[in-house]
Motif scaffolding. Structure first.
Motif, PDB file in Angstrom:
ATOM      1  N   GLY A  65       0.796  -1.223   0.000  1.00 13.98           N
ATOM      2  CA  GLY A  65       0.000   0.000   0.000  1.00 13.98           C
ATOM      3  C   GLY A  65       0.823   1.264   0.000  1.00 13.98           C
ATOM      4  N   ARG A  66       2.164   1.130  -0.047  1.00 14.67           N
ATOM      5  CA  ARG A  66       3.035   2.307   0.027  1.00 14.67           C
ATOM      6  C   ARG A  66       3.034   3.098  -1.270  1.00 14.67           C
ATOM      7  N   LEU A  67       2.840   2.408  -2.393  1.00 15.58           N
ATOM      8  CA  LEU A  67       2.830   3.022  -3.719  1.00 15.58           C
ATOM      9  C   LEU A  67       1.489   2.773  -4.394  1.00 15.58           C
ATOM     10  N   ASP A  68       1.173   3.602  -5.381  1.00 17.30           N
ATOM     11  CA  ASP A  68       0.031   3.377  -6.257  1.00 17.30           C
ATOM     12  C   ASP A  68       0.562   3.268  -7.687  1.00 17.30           C
ATOM     13  N   ALA A  69      -0.175   2.569  -8.547  1.00 19.77           N
ATOM     14  CA  ALA A  69       0.273   2.407  -9.928  1.00 19.77           C
ATOM     15  C   ALA A  69      -0.902   2.415 -10.882  1.00 19.77           C
ATOM     16  N   ALA A  70      -0.638   2.877 -12.097  1.00 17.06           N
ATOM     17  CA  ALA A  70      -1.587   2.784 -13.210  1.00 17.06           C
ATOM     18  C   ALA A  70      -0.876   2.042 -14.323  1.00 17.06           C
ATOM     19  N   LEU A  71      -1.462   0.921 -14.756  1.00 19.99           N
ATOM     20  CA  LEU A  71      -0.795   0.020 -15.696  1.00 19.99           C
ATOM     21  C   LEU A  71      -1.678  -0.237 -16.910  1.00 19.99           C
ATOM     22  N   ASP A  72      -1.085  -0.076 -18.092  1.00 20.06           N
ATOM     23  CA  ASP A  72      -1.784  -0.393 -19.337  1.00 20.06           C
ATOM     24  C   ASP A  72      -1.176  -1.616 -20.016  1.00 20.06           C
ATOM     25  N   VAL A  73      -0.050  -2.112 -19.489  1.00 20.27           N
ATOM     26  CA  VAL A  73       0.676  -3.220 -20.119  1.00 20.27           C
ATOM     27  C   VAL A  73       1.032  -4.252 -19.065  1.00 20.27           C
ATOM     28  N   PHE A  74       1.058  -5.528 -19.483  1.00 20.87           N
ATOM     29  CA  PHE A  74       1.211  -6.625 -18.540  1.00 20.87           C
ATOM     30  C   PHE A  74       2.062  -7.728 -19.163  1.00 20.87           C
ATOM     31  N   ASP A  75       2.715  -8.519 -18.301  1.00 21.61           N
ATOM     32  CA  ASP A  75       3.517  -9.633 -18.792  1.00 21.61           C
ATOM     33  C   ASP A  75       2.649 -10.645 -19.527  1.00 21.61           C
ATOM     34  N   GLU A  76       1.446 -10.848 -19.029  1.00  9.37           N
ATOM     35  CA  GLU A  76       0.517 -11.794 -19.649  1.00  9.37           C
ATOM     36  C   GLU A  76      -0.720 -11.035 -20.106  1.00  9.37           C
ATOM     37  N   GLU A  77      -0.985 -11.064 -21.386  1.00 10.46           N
ATOM     38  CA  GLU A  77      -2.165 -10.408 -21.938  1.00 10.46           C
ATOM     39  C   GLU A  77      -2.945 -11.399 -22.801  1.00 10.46           C
ATOM     40  N   PRO A  78      -4.264 -11.504 -22.529  1.00 10.19           N
ATOM     41  CA  PRO A  78      -5.074 -10.766 -21.564  1.00 10.19           C
ATOM     42  C   PRO A  78      -4.649 -11.046 -20.123  1.00 10.19           C
ATOM     43  N   LEU A  79      -4.854 -10.071 -19.255  1.00  3.71           N
ATOM     44  CA  LEU A  79      -4.557 -10.237 -17.837  1.00  3.71           C
ATOM     45  C   LEU A  79      -5.546 -11.232 -17.248  1.00  3.71           C
ATOM     46  N   PRO A  80      -5.060 -12.318 -16.625  1.00  2.00           N
ATOM     47  CA  PRO A  80      -5.979 -13.330 -16.090  1.00  2.00           C
ATOM     48  C   PRO A  80      -7.002 -12.716 -15.129  1.00  2.00           C
ATOM     49  N   VAL A  81      -8.215 -13.243 -15.161  1.00  2.00           N
ATOM     50  CA  VAL A  81      -9.283 -12.678 -14.341  1.00  2.00           C
ATOM     51  C   VAL A  81      -9.005 -12.826 -12.856  1.00  2.00           C
ATOM     52  N   ASP A  82      -8.175 -13.792 -12.476  1.00  2.00           N
ATOM     53  CA  ASP A  82      -7.848 -13.987 -11.070  1.00  2.00           C
ATOM     54  C   ASP A  82      -6.500 -13.378 -10.686  1.00  2.00           C
ATOM     55  N   HIS A  83      -5.955 -12.522 -11.541  1.00  2.00           N
ATOM     56  CA  HIS A  83      -4.640 -11.930 -11.232  1.00  2.00           C
ATOM     57  C   HIS A  83      -4.779 -11.029 -10.014  1.00  2.00           C
ATOM     58  N   PRO A  84      -3.819 -11.082  -9.079  1.00  2.51           N
ATOM     59  CA  PRO A  84      -3.932 -10.287  -7.852  1.00  2.51           C
ATOM     60  C   PRO A  84      -3.977  -8.782  -8.077  1.00  2.51           C
ATOM     61  N   LEU A  85      -3.434  -8.296  -9.191  1.00  2.00           N
ATOM     62  CA  LEU A  85      -3.507  -6.855  -9.463  1.00  2.00           C
ATOM     63  C   LEU A  85      -4.947  -6.365  -9.529  1.00  2.00           C
ATOM     64  N   ARG A  86      -5.847  -7.225  -9.998  1.00  6.09           N
ATOM     65  CA  ARG A  86      -7.239  -6.809 -10.177  1.00  6.09           C
ATOM     66  C   ARG A  86      -7.928  -6.486  -8.856  1.00  6.09           C
ATOM     67  N   ALA A  87      -7.430  -7.026  -7.771  1.00  5.43           N
ATOM     68  CA  ALA A  87      -8.100  -6.851  -6.478  1.00  5.43           C
ATOM     69  C   ALA A  87      -7.529  -5.713  -5.644  1.00  5.43           C
ATOM     70  N   LEU A  88      -6.423  -5.105  -6.083  1.00  3.80           N
ATOM     71  CA  LEU A  88      -5.759  -4.100  -5.264  1.00  3.80           C
ATOM     72  C   LEU A  88      -6.415  -2.729  -5.451  1.00  3.80           C
ATOM     73  N   PRO A  89      -6.796  -2.062  -4.364  1.00  2.00           N
ATOM     74  CA  PRO A  89      -7.455  -0.759  -4.486  1.00  2.00           C
ATOM     75  C   PRO A  89      -6.522   0.360  -4.906  1.00  2.00           C
ATOM     76  N   ASN A  90      -5.213   0.148  -4.809  1.00  2.00           N
ATOM     77  CA  ASN A  90      -4.239   1.183  -5.158  1.00  2.00           C
ATOM     78  C   ASN A  90      -3.681   1.010  -6.570  1.00  2.00           C
ATOM     79  N   VAL A  91      -4.384   0.234  -7.402  1.00  2.00           N
ATOM     80  CA  VAL A  91      -3.941  -0.001  -8.782  1.00  2.00           C
ATOM     81  C   VAL A  91      -5.068   0.355  -9.746  1.00  2.00           C
ATOM     82  N   LEU A  92      -4.722   1.114 -10.774  1.00  7.27           N
ATOM     83  CA  LEU A  92      -5.648   1.465 -11.852  1.00  7.27           C
ATOM     84  C   LEU A  92      -5.208   0.683 -13.085  1.00  7.27           C
TER      85      LEU A  92
END
Length: 329
Positions: A256-283
């Motif tokens: 929670g120390r940083l926030d991020a906005a990401l348009d690109v990912f190692d795996e695309e499409p981003l898996p529906v269960d990827h942990p990034l999807r659940a983080l409130p500090n990520v756009l």
């Protein structure tokens, strides 16, 4: 034309399609063709002098080029042509051009939009309200800041990086740039300060990535660099996921120390269960920074103009040489 109907309509709407068709006989693949299949791609290229590519095509390998001896120009509607152009292209005299200039403003503008969203914690408010928490709890967020007078770090003074620089400077940001290819004279022209990566990471409130993927840039932002960012620091990546150590980024974001906005990912499409999807500090956005109507049309205009120049025997304005290809992401 190595593109299906949907991509053709995006890049060559209406009058642009007519303009392209006026340059010569167009050969189209079947609507359901898989152009990543070499045999399918070879059939399309039979007798062709020019191929216009979008995404998902097979590369112009020795095998493909051997079956297309008349091919002389690859015109790509995107920016990086590394997935399609090969050393064999240049060895056989096939010239290469691309439409990267078309998307610089769109990507720069989305990076600006993501920057503003992070500064104002819009992603956190949206996540809180959608998750059903109490109104008072939804109002809870780290301190919000304005772009004016913020220090913004830009990694890579590329086309998109320069578009972003112009936009954030117009709104009052002070800009630091890390780019070993940026000269002192260019820095003065851009109105930025050249710094090392460590100084940029430790000094900037916002870090926006705009570098290509090269051996020297893969994983350039790792756990050490992320640890240099101040508490509440913001990371924007509309460039390439390989610039960042994804495991290190996920670990940093989970604190929670940083926030991020990401348009690109190692795996695309981003898996529906990827942990990034659940983080409130990520756009998150699905690799669509360049996907504006205007950007797509500009790409089509560039390709039409380049093909016309080629057919007239004129110099190409966006030609990719082997040396330039090596520096592309």
């Amino acid at each position: 034309m190595a593109a299906g109907p949907r991509l053709r309509s995006l890049f060559f709407p209406g009058d642009l399609w007519d303009a392209l068709a006026s340059l010569g006989q167009l050969r189209l693949p079947p609507d359901d063709a898989d152009l990543s299949d070499v045999a399918t791609f070879v059939r399309l290229l039979d007798g062709a002098e020019v191929v216009v590519t979008t995404w998902g095509c097979a590369p112009l390998s020795e095998e493909v080029l051997a079956a297309a001896p008349r091919l002389r120009l690859l015109a790509h509607t995107g920016a990086s042509v590394k997935a399609y152009a090969t050393p064999a292209c240049f060895a056989r005299g096939v010239r290469v051009t691309q439409a990267g200039d078309a998307m610089e403003y769109a990507v720069g503008e989305q990076a600006l939009a993501l920057t503003l969203a992070l500064l104002h914690r819009l992603h956190r408010f949206d996540h809180a309200l959608r998750s059903g928490v109490h109104w008072a709890a939804a109002k809870t967020a780290p301190p919000r800041r304005e772009l004016r007078d913020s220090v913004v770090g830009v990694v890579g003074a590329s086309r998109t990086g320069r578009a972003y620089i112009a936009l954030v400077r117009a709104l009052g940001a002070r800009v630091l740039v890390f780019d070993p290819y940026l000269s002192a004279e260019e820095a003065v022209e851009l109105g930025v300060a050249r710094v090392g990566l460590d100084e940029l990471m430790s000094s900037a409130r916002v870090v926006s990535l705009h570098a290509p993927v090269l051996p020297a840039t893969v994983g350039m932002v790792g756990a050490r660099e992320l640890a240099l960012m101040p508490d509440g620091g913001l990371l924007v990546n509309t460039a390439r996921s390989l610039l960042v150590d994804s495991d290190a980024l996920l670990a940093a974001l989970r604190t929670g120390r940083l926030d991020a906005a990401l348009d690109v990912f190692d795996e695309e499409p981003l898996p529906v269960d990827h942990p990034l999807r659940a983080l409130p500090n990520v756009l998150l956005t699905p690799h669509e920074a360049a996907g504006t109507v205007e950007s797509r049309r500009r790409a089509g205009e560039i390709v039409v103009a380049e093909v016309a120049r080629f057919l007239r025997g004129e110099a190409l304005h966006h030609e990719v040489t082997p040396e330039l290809l090596d520096r592309m992401g």
